[in-house]
Design a protein around this motif. Structure first.
Motif, PDB file in Angstrom:
ATOM      1  N   ARG A   1      -5.042   9.939  -8.042  1.00  0.00           N
ATOM      2  CA  ARG A   1      -4.042   8.896  -7.811  1.00  0.00           C
ATOM      3  C   ARG A   1      -3.585   8.233  -9.113  1.00  0.00           C
ATOM      4  O   ARG A   1      -2.428   7.850  -9.241  1.00  0.00           O
ATOM      5  CB  ARG A   1      -4.612   7.807  -6.884  1.00  0.00           C
TER       6      ARG A   1
ATOM      7  N   PRO B   1       0.835  -1.217   0.000  1.00  0.00           N
ATOM      8  CA  PRO B   1       0.000   0.000   0.000  1.00  0.00           C
ATOM      9  C   PRO B   1       0.862   1.257   0.000  1.00  0.00           C
ATOM     10  O   PRO B   1       1.896   1.324   0.675  1.00  0.00           O
ATOM     11  CB  PRO B   1      -0.783  -0.133   1.308  1.00  0.00           C
ATOM     12  N   GLY B   2       0.440   2.227  -0.801  1.00  0.00           N
ATOM     13  CA  GLY B   2       1.169   3.479  -0.927  1.00  0.00           C
ATOM     14  C   GLY B   2       2.177   3.508  -2.056  1.00  0.00           C
ATOM     15  O   GLY B   2       2.663   4.590  -2.416  1.00  0.00           O
ATOM     16  N   GLU B   3       2.497   2.349  -2.608  1.00  0.00           N
ATOM     17  CA  GLU B   3       3.465   2.298  -3.696  1.00  0.00           C
ATOM     18  C   GLU B   3       2.795   2.566  -5.042  1.00  0.00           C
ATOM     19  O   GLU B   3       1.580   2.786  -5.119  1.00  0.00           O
ATOM     20  CB  GLU B   3       4.189   0.953  -3.684  1.00  0.00           C
ATOM     21  N   SER B   4       3.629   2.536  -6.098  1.00  0.00           N
ATOM     22  CA  SER B   4       3.149   2.884  -7.445  1.00  0.00           C
ATOM     23  C   SER B   4       3.427   1.762  -8.426  1.00  0.00           C
ATOM     24  O   SER B   4       4.336   0.951  -8.234  1.00  0.00           O
ATOM     25  CB  SER B   4       3.853   4.158  -7.929  1.00  0.00           C
TER      26      SER B   4
ATOM     27  N   ASN C   1      -0.581   5.650  -8.559  1.00  0.00           N
ATOM     28  CA  ASN C   1       0.149   6.056  -7.368  1.00  0.00           C
ATOM     29  C   ASN C   1      -0.707   5.847  -6.127  1.00  0.00           C
ATOM     30  O   ASN C   1      -1.929   5.702  -6.216  1.00  0.00           O
ATOM     31  CB  ASN C   1       0.552   7.520  -7.471  1.00  0.00           C
ATOM     32  N   SER C   2      -0.062   5.856  -4.971  1.00  0.00           N
ATOM     33  CA  SER C   2      -0.774   5.715  -3.690  1.00  0.00           C
ATOM     34  C   SER C   2      -1.748   4.545  -3.731  1.00  0.00           C
ATOM     35  O   SER C   2      -2.920   4.664  -3.354  1.00  0.00           O
ATOM     36  CB  SER C   2      -1.521   7.015  -3.372  1.00  0.00           C
TER      37      SER C   2
ATOM     38  N   LYS D   1      -3.889   1.253  -3.056  1.00  0.00           N
ATOM     39  CA  LYS D   1      -4.605   0.763  -1.876  1.00  0.00           C
ATOM     40  C   LYS D   1      -4.964  -0.708  -2.089  1.00  0.00           C
ATOM     41  O   LYS D   1      -5.090  -1.153  -3.244  1.00  0.00           O
ATOM     42  CB  LYS D   1      -5.887   1.566  -1.679  1.00  0.00           C
TER      43      LYS D   1
END
Length: 114
Positions: free
Chosen positions: A66, A14-17, A83-84, A86
């Motif tokens: 995102r 989570p939070g990665e791209s 991005n970001s 979830k």
């Protein structure tokens, strides 16, 4: 023969791209609107984003800010920069071309998990 080939999926936290790509062959790419859809296990295939032949973009609310859809006409390729990420973004992602006809790619798996 028309082919849409997706790539770029994978497992991320989570939070990665991730950046997905969809390479189109056998169509006049510049004449087609390109779309991304996704399908989570047990769910229907849902619309995610569109980029028209004139590069107008649209998104579902849950990915606005995102995800970014873009296209490179010289490479006959559409991209989805995510991005970001979830956990609820976990799905198989499909690209679709619409114009004179409609075509689907085979999908690429995106898994967001810690």
């Amino acid at each position: 023969q028309v082919q849409l080939v997706e790539s770029g999926g994978g497992l991320v936290q989570p939070g990665e791209s991730l950046r997905l790509s969809c390479a189109a062959r056998g169509i006049i790419f510049s004449s087609y609107a390109m779309h991304w859809y996704r399908q989570a296990p047990g769910n229907q295939r849902d619309y995610v984003a569109t980029i028209t032949s004139s590069a107008t973009t649209s998104y579902i609310d849950s990915v606005k800010g995102r995800f970014t859809i873009s296209r490179d006409t010289a490479k006959n390729t559409v991209y989805l920069q995510m991005n970001s990420l979830k956990p609820e973004d976990t799905a198989v992602y499909y690209c679709k071309a619409t114009g004179e006809f409609a075509y689907w790619g085979q999908g690429t798996q995106v898994t967001v998990s810690s």
